[in-house]
Design an enzyme around this catalytic site. Structure first.
Site, PDB file in Angstrom:
ATOM      1  N   ARG A   5       0.823  -1.224   0.000  1.00 26.97           N
ATOM      2  CA  ARG A   5       0.000   0.000   0.000  1.00 26.97           C
ATOM      3  C   ARG A   5       0.856   1.273   0.000  1.00 26.97           C
ATOM      4  NH1 ARG A   5      -5.384  -0.960   2.323  1.00 26.97           N
ATOM      5  NH2 ARG A   5      -6.080  -2.774   1.161  1.00 26.97           N
ATOM      6  N   ARG A  52      -6.868  11.361  -6.847  1.00 26.39           N
ATOM      7  CA  ARG A  52      -7.679  10.146  -6.787  1.00 26.39           C
ATOM      8  C   ARG A  52      -9.146  10.407  -7.142  1.00 26.39           C
ATOM      9  NH1 ARG A  52     -11.325   7.092  -5.795  1.00 26.39           N
ATOM     10  NH2 ARG A  52     -11.488   5.468  -4.211  1.00 26.39           N
ATOM     11  N   ARG A  96      -3.657   6.540   0.326  1.00 28.62           N
ATOM     12  CA  ARG A  96      -4.173   7.741   0.983  1.00 28.62           C
ATOM     13  C   ARG A  96      -3.205   8.458   1.899  1.00 28.62           C
ATOM     14  NH1 ARG A  96      -9.452   4.774   2.917  1.00 28.62           N
ATOM     15  NH2 ARG A  96      -7.809   3.226   3.072  1.00 28.62           N
ATOM     16  N   TYR A 147     -14.539 -12.275   0.828  1.00 29.57           N
ATOM     17  CA  TYR A 147     -15.331 -11.085   0.479  1.00 29.57           C
ATOM     18  C   TYR A 147     -16.612 -11.474  -0.253  1.00 29.57           C
ATOM     19  CZ  TYR A 147     -11.478  -8.009   1.820  1.00 29.57           C
ATOM     20  OH  TYR A 147     -10.522  -7.339   2.526  1.00 29.57           O
ATOM     21  N   ASP A 154      -6.489  -3.629  -7.485  1.00 30.87           N
ATOM     22  CA  ASP A 154      -7.016  -4.182  -6.240  1.00 30.87           C
ATOM     23  C   ASP A 154      -7.216  -5.679  -6.403  1.00 30.87           C
ATOM     24  OD1 ASP A 154      -8.193  -2.867  -3.552  1.00 30.87           O
ATOM     25  OD2 ASP A 154      -9.287  -4.697  -4.022  1.00 30.87           O
TER      26      ASP A 154
HETATM   27  O1  CP3 Z   1       0.220   0.348  -3.122  1.00 32.21           O
HETATM   28  C1  CP3 Z   1      -0.213  -0.818  -3.244  1.00 32.21           C
HETATM   29  O2  CP3 Z   1       0.012  -1.736  -2.427  1.00 32.21           O
HETATM   30  C2  CP3 Z   1      -0.905  -1.171  -4.545  1.00 32.21           C
HETATM   31  C3  CP3 Z   1      -2.270  -1.192  -4.656  1.00 32.21           C
HETATM   32  C4  CP3 Z   1      -3.192  -2.074  -3.841  1.00 32.21           C
HETATM   33  C5  CP3 Z   1      -4.475  -1.643  -3.449  1.00 32.21           C
HETATM   34  N1  CP3 Z   1      -5.137  -2.702  -2.913  1.00 32.21           N
HETATM   35  C6  CP3 Z   1      -5.007  -0.281  -3.654  1.00 32.21           C
HETATM   36  C7  CP3 Z   1      -6.085   0.169  -2.765  1.00 32.21           C
HETATM   37  C8  CP3 Z   1      -3.070  -3.407  -3.457  1.00 32.21           C
HETATM   38  C9  CP3 Z   1      -1.889  -4.333  -3.606  1.00 32.21           C
HETATM   39  C10 CP3 Z   1      -4.317  -3.794  -2.889  1.00 32.21           C
HETATM   40  C11 CP3 Z   1      -4.607  -5.152  -2.444  1.00 32.21           C
HETATM   41  C12 CP3 Z   1      -5.743  -5.378  -1.559  1.00 32.21           C
HETATM   42  N2  CP3 Z   1      -7.010  -4.884  -1.647  1.00 32.21           N
HETATM   43  C13 CP3 Z   1      -5.725  -6.275  -0.470  1.00 32.21           C
HETATM   44  C14 CP3 Z   1      -4.531  -7.100  -0.084  1.00 32.21           C
HETATM   45  C15 CP3 Z   1      -3.561  -6.290   0.653  1.00 32.21           C
HETATM   46  C16 CP3 Z   1      -3.900  -6.089   2.099  1.00 32.21           C
HETATM   47  O3  CP3 Z   1      -4.049  -4.940   2.499  1.00 32.21           O
HETATM   48  O4  CP3 Z   1      -3.957  -7.092   2.816  1.00 32.21           O
HETATM   49  C17 CP3 Z   1      -6.978  -6.258   0.129  1.00 32.21           C
HETATM   50  C18 CP3 Z   1      -7.407  -7.046   1.348  1.00 32.21           C
HETATM   51  C19 CP3 Z   1      -7.790  -5.388  -0.634  1.00 32.21           C
HETATM   52  C20 CP3 Z   1      -9.220  -5.061  -0.440  1.00 32.21           C
HETATM   53  C21 CP3 Z   1      -9.367  -3.627  -0.126  1.00 32.21           C
HETATM   54  N3  CP3 Z   1      -9.319  -2.639  -1.083  1.00 32.21           N
HETATM   55  C22 CP3 Z   1      -9.494  -2.996   1.146  1.00 32.21           C
HETATM   56  C23 CP3 Z   1      -9.568  -3.724   2.460  1.00 32.21           C
HETATM   57  C24 CP3 Z   1      -9.514  -1.602   0.911  1.00 32.21           C
HETATM   58  C25 CP3 Z   1      -9.550  -0.490   1.942  1.00 32.21           C
HETATM   59  C26 CP3 Z   1     -10.859   0.161   2.080  1.00 32.21           C
HETATM   60  C27 CP3 Z   1     -10.730   1.510   2.765  1.00 32.21           C
HETATM   61  O5  CP3 Z   1     -11.096   2.490   2.128  1.00 32.21           O
HETATM   62  O6  CP3 Z   1     -10.230   1.541   3.895  1.00 32.21           O
HETATM   63  C28 CP3 Z   1      -9.405  -1.411  -0.478  1.00 32.21           C
HETATM   64  C29 CP3 Z   1      -9.363  -0.115  -1.179  1.00 32.21           C
HETATM   65  C30 CP3 Z   1      -8.018   0.262  -1.665  1.00 32.21           C
HETATM   66  N4  CP3 Z   1      -7.250  -0.499  -2.467  1.00 32.21           N
HETATM   67  C31 CP3 Z   1      -7.354   1.471  -1.404  1.00 32.21           C
HETATM   68  C32 CP3 Z   1      -6.135   1.430  -2.104  1.00 32.21           C
HETATM   69  C33 CP3 Z   1      -5.086   2.489  -2.208  1.00 32.21           C
HETATM   70  C34 CP3 Z   1      -7.911   2.569  -0.498  1.00 32.21           C
HETATM   71  C35 CP3 Z   1      -8.054   3.894  -1.008  1.00 32.21           C
HETATM   72  C36 CP3 Z   1      -9.030   4.346  -2.034  1.00 32.21           C
HETATM   73  O7  CP3 Z   1     -10.188   3.886  -2.109  1.00 32.21           O
HETATM   74  O8  CP3 Z   1      -8.581   5.280  -2.713  1.00 32.21           O
END
Ligand code: CP3
Length: 343
Positions: A27, A40, A31, A151, A76
């Site tokens: 990540r 974004r 944010r 999920y 994602d």
């Molecule tokens: O920088 C990176 O690592 C690359 C991009 C990346 C994202 N998601 C972008 C993202 C990666 C590798 C993921 C994988 C991902 N997505 C996982 C596995 C990694 C982990 O954290 O264990 C999981 C479980 C997800 C599912 C997911 N997507 C969650 C739990 C969330 C957060 C929700 C929140 O808003 O708190 C997301 C959204 C997400 N994916 C964001 C980002 C940067 C959050 C910001 C946004 O919506 O702009």
């Protein structure tokens, strides 16, 4: 195979000697970066991922800032299921949410195979853009079947995985059919990412730590092994990561990983005793410590590095992803300190 003999990240994935300890952050794009929040936009992350120019720029933002040794594609783990129309969104502040959760064999019909070129052209265009720009390796990734299934079945992020565990034990045939579809989705997605130039992949089984070792071995590991096996054929290194997986590290290595991701709950030297000697490790600074004063963070960084004791099969990372409240300056200093470290 790698066209980058100079990459410490790729050398570490193969436990080959190299000079500087490589570092990147799960990540790292996201944010915590003001420049991310600025471009974004509102709404679903799916829209940002579908805009290849935007996704390219977001992937590059942390590279410019931190000097990390690898980029990770901005996408994602739910992108493939979203792309085939399962009916899933990612709600800001919540995570992946499914309108109509996976409940019965009828729902298997909602999981057709992924044709990556046709279904996710924007992901592949983003990779094409990045490969042209980057002078460090790009990491592609997918969600492991268990974590994606959690999920689809729970319908939203869960703490207990009650419905998921009920399904795996009550309807094992349906469970394994689902896992097989999700394995095929991950394989199709990862193969396309590698074909477009991703030089390593990470399989995120973020929530596998919710399972006992025996349940992991029986219900989750075979489908992850199928994915890792298939990607092994491409020749790129495979990183296998989950949270709370101290008791699963040996099985996660056995599933077919070149690099095993470790969270902050066990030290690197202890983790090393739990995987075969030829595997590399990645981790494991506690992301929650990044809010402490720099002196405290620096001591924690040093403790992680000392726990690795100069082993060549090692990539510095956090134990899980960067949280939104982290000061980017802190991560910049972590990278500097890791790069300056000599064992
Ligand atoms: O920088 C990176 O690592 C690359 C991009 C990346 C994202 N998601 C972008 C993202 C990666 C590798 C993921 C994988 C991902 N997505 C996982 C596995 C990694 C982990 O954290 O264990 C999981 C479980 C997800 C599912 C997911 N997507 C969650 C739990 C969330 C957060 C929700 C929140 O808003 O708190 C997301 C959204 C997400 N994916 C964001 C980002 C940067 C959050 C910001 C946004 O919506 O702009």
């Amino acid at each position: 195979m790698t066209a980058r003999p100079d990459s410490p990240f790729l050398a570490a994935c193969r436990s080959l000697p190299h000079d500087v300890t490589p570092v990147w952050f799960m990540r790292q794009a996201g944010r915590s970066l003001p420049e991310y929040r600025e471009i974004r936009g509102e709404g679903s992350i799916n829209d940002a991922i579908a805009d290849a120019d935007l996704a390219t720029e977001i992937t590059l933002q942390p590279i410019r800032r931190y000097g990390v040794d690898a980029a990770i594609l901005y996408s994602d783990i739910v992108t493939p299921v979203h792309a085939i129309g399962f009916g899933m969104d990612v709600v800001p502040g919540v995570g992946p949410v499914v309108e109509s959760p996976f409940r019965s064999s009828d729902d298997l019909g909602r999981l057709r195979p992924l044709d990556a070129e046709a279904d996710t052209p924007y992901v592949l265009e983003t990779i094409d853009n990045l490969v042209a720009e980057l002078d460090i390796p790009l990491i592609g990734f997918a969600g492991a079947p268990f974590t994606v299934a959690s999920y689809l079945i729970e319908g939203r992020p869960s703490r207990t995985y009650q419905n998921t565990k009920a399904m795996m034990k009550t309807h094992p045939e349906l469970w394994f059919a689902l896992m097989d579809r999700l394995a095929d989705l991950a394989i199709a997605s990862l193969e396309s990412q590698v074909a477009h130039g991703a030089e390593a992949i990470q399989l995120f089984d973020s929530w596998a730590g919710a399972l006992s070792a025996s349940d992991y071995q029986r219900y989750a590991m075979p489908s992850s092994a199928k994915v890792l096996d298939a990607i092994g054929q491409t020749g790129v290194p495979r990183i296998h990561f989950g949270v709370g997986t101290g008791e699963l590290l040996g099985l996660m290595a056995e599933a077919g990983a070149d690099v095993v991701g470790v969270d902050w709950r066990i030290p690197i030297d202890e983790a090393r005793t739990r995987v075969p000697a030829d595997r590399a490790l990645q981790g494991n600074l506690d992301p929650a410590i990044l809010g402490a004063p720099w002196e405290v963070v620096a001591a924690e960084v040093d403790a992680v590095l000392e726990s690795n004791a100069g082993h060549p099969g090692y990539i510095f990372n956090l134990g899980h992803g960067v949280t939104p409240d982290v000061d980017p300056l802190m991560l910049e200093r972590v990278v500097e300190r890791v790069h300056a470290y000599r064992s």
